[in-house]
Scaffold this active site. Structure first.
Site, short mmCIF file in Angstrom:
data_model
loop_
_atom_site.label_atom_id
_atom_site.label_comp_id
_atom_site.label_asym_id
_atom_site.label_seq_id
_atom_site.Cartn_x
_atom_site.Cartn_y
_atom_site.Cartn_z
N CYS A 1 43.40 44.71 32.50
CA CYS A 1 43.33 44.48 33.94
C CYS A 1 44.40 45.28 34.69
O CYS A 1 44.36 45.41 35.90
CB CYS A 1 43.48 43.00 34.26
SG CYS A 1 42.19 42.06 33.48
N THR B 1 24.02 28.85 41.55
CA THR B 1 23.16 28.68 40.38
C THR B 1 23.89 29.12 39.12
O THR B 1 24.50 30.20 39.09
CB THR B 1 21.86 29.51 40.56
OG1 THR B 1 21.28 29.10 41.79
CG2 THR B 1 20.90 29.29 39.41
N SER C 1 37.84 31.90 28.57
CA SER C 1 36.90 32.98 28.91
C SER C 1 35.96 33.26 27.73
O SER C 1 36.36 33.16 26.57
CB SER C 1 37.71 34.23 29.22
OG SER C 1 36.86 35.32 29.46
N THR D 1 39.31 34.50 35.25
CA THR D 1 39.94 34.80 36.55
C THR D 1 39.50 33.74 37.57
O THR D 1 40.34 33.20 38.31
CB THR D 1 39.56 36.22 37.02
OG1 THR D 1 40.05 37.14 36.04
CG2 THR D 1 40.16 36.55 38.37
N GLN E 1 43.82 33.41 25.53
CA GLN E 1 44.09 34.09 24.25
C GLN E 1 44.35 33.11 23.11
O GLN E 1 44.51 33.52 21.97
CB GLN E 1 45.27 35.06 24.41
CG GLN E 1 45.03 36.16 25.43
CD GLN E 1 44.07 37.25 24.96
OE1 GLN E 1 43.74 37.34 23.77
NE2 GLN E 1 43.61 38.09 25.87
N HIS F 1 34.32 36.29 26.98
CA HIS F 1 34.30 37.60 26.32
C HIS F 1 35.48 37.85 25.40
O HIS F 1 35.53 38.88 24.71
CB HIS F 1 34.13 38.74 27.34
CG HIS F 1 35.31 39.01 28.21
ND1 HIS F 1 36.10 40.11 28.03
CD2 HIS F 1 35.81 38.36 29.28
CE1 HIS F 1 37.05 40.13 28.97
NE2 HIS F 1 36.89 39.07 29.73
N ASN G 1 48.77 37.49 26.36
CA ASN G 1 47.71 38.46 26.04
C ASN G 1 48.28 39.80 25.59
O ASN G 1 47.56 40.64 25.08
CB ASN G 1 46.79 38.68 27.25
CG ASN G 1 47.53 38.95 28.53
OD1 ASN G 1 48.46 38.23 28.87
ND2 ASN G 1 47.13 39.96 29.25
#
Ligand code: PLP
Length: 374
Positions: free
Chosen positions: A323, A237, A199, A70, A179, A201, A149
């Site tokens: 989402c 950071t 991404s 995102t 994806q 995950h 997705n």
């Protein structure tokens, strides 16, 4: 528990959990500190960039880490505008983007940008000629999802970028490759694109970590201002343990995930759905070019009811993107399918540990759903 919702998120590999835990315990230095403990963390980030870069044939300096796709998508879109908005205000995207792109576009419309949304064909493909007609000299950005997705359709990103670059004077091409990443071979130099979001995950890495590929000399503005981390592109950071976990997942993905097995699960699911639910008008939505996602409707069963029944059998699938939290799929709708098909769409998404036995159990539970409506 039968987990068939891997397009929403994936179970982190054990090796990923181990490296994240180890790094949090012992490798906690701030990568911006000049002392040895800090420099060690910075070295780990650079090594991780090499792994992500290698996977997409980029160079490590073209990768920045973010808090997830995102943020990568927002950085690509708003960062492009930060650079090019003075030169044009036309943007092209599609109706089948993830909400990270669609919500950004909605905001841009409110800010006065002109946005063209391309409709896919019934299989979920974007027509290259239709796209080409929309591209103008002053188009500053095209953002096109690589793999849907929700239905698994794959776009011809190389061709779309080619026609884009022929007509735009200075625009950037971004693709949301969340994806597709690790599931299909991606070579950014061959694709010729400027920006690409991925991404952690979705590939058995941790949540809250993603990356943005920024092609060399593609000068975009940062989204987040602060310190000079990551060559001034992304202040703050770095999430060192998340970055390490992400890189580990990518590094071992091919040895852990059996793509042939996924393809055979895909074929088995479709075969058994047809075998058991033809008389109820089962149909497949969109083209599952990438085999880990299958989207189908059994018009007799509404998605929300099916989700509840399946959950009571500890079987987890979804109706649309996680989402969208239970809202009907805007993607299946964009295919131009009738409401009763959209209302009953279910997405099954596999990972390597799923078995044909999982699919048999899914079919049995769906039979119970059908009986409830007879
Ligand atoms: N784009 C696509 C295609 C996705 O499937 C997702 C995740 O649902 C995202 C973007 C957002 O990714 P993240 O959860 O890392 O912000």
């Amino acid at each position: 528990m039968i987990y068939l919702d891997n397009a929403s998120t994936t179970k982190p590999f054990l090796e990923v959990c181990d490296i994240v835990y180890e790094n949090m315990k012992v490798g906690f230095g701030n990568p911006s500190s000049v002392h040895k403990i800090g420099r060690n963390s910075l070295d780990l980030i650079l090594e991780s960039k090499k792994i992500i870069a290698k996977k997409i044939s980029a160079s490590p300096s073209e990768i920045i880490f973010t808090s997830g796709a995102t943020e990568s998508i927002n950085t690509a879109i708003f960062g492009t505008l930060g650079k090019l908005a003075k030169r044009g205000n036309h943007i092209i995207t599609t109706e089948i983007e993830h909400s990270a792109t669609l919500s950004s576009m909605h905001e841009l419309k409110l800010r006065g940008f002109e946005i063209d949304y391309i409709k896919p064909d019934i299989n979920g493909h974007i027509n290259v000629m239709e796209f080409e007609k929309l591209v103008r000299e002053d188009t500053i950005l095209a953002s096109i999802i690589m793999v849907s997705n929700e239905i698994g359709s794959l776009q011809n990103i190389k061709k779309l970028n080619e026609v884009f670059k022929k007509k735009t004077k200075f625009g950037f091409f971004h693709t949301d490759a969340v994806q597709g990443f690790c599931k299909i071979d991606i070579n950014v130099s061959d694709l010729g694109i400027d920006l690409m979001s991925v991404s952690g995950h979705k590939v058995h890495g941790p949540k809250g970590i993603g990356a943005l590929y920024i092609r060399e000399n593609t000068n975009i503005k940062p989204l987040i201002f602060g310190g000079s981390q990551q060559s001034d592109y992304r202040a703050g950071t770095e999430n060192v343990s998340g970055i390490l976990g992400f890189a580990k997942a990518v590094e071992i993905y091919d040895e852990k995930c059996d793509k042939t097995h996924i393809s055979s699960l895909n074929a088995y699911l479709k075969e058994t759905l047809v075998g058991n639910f033809s008389k109820y008008g089962v149909q497949f939505n969109g083209s599952d070019d990438v085999k880990n996602i299958v989207n189908f409707s059994i018009p007799k069963i509404k998605s929300e009811v099916a989700l509840r029944v399946l959950e009571s059998h500890e079987i987890y699938v979804s109706a649309s993107s996680a989402c969208n939290k239970g809202k009907l799929s805007h993607i299946v709708k964009a295919l131009g399918l009738p409401n009763h098909i959209v209302d009953s769409a279910l997405r099954v998404s596999f990972y390597t540990e799923n078995t044909t036995n999982d699919i048999d159990k899914l079919i049995d539970a769906l039979k119970i759903c059908v009986q409830m409506f007879e």
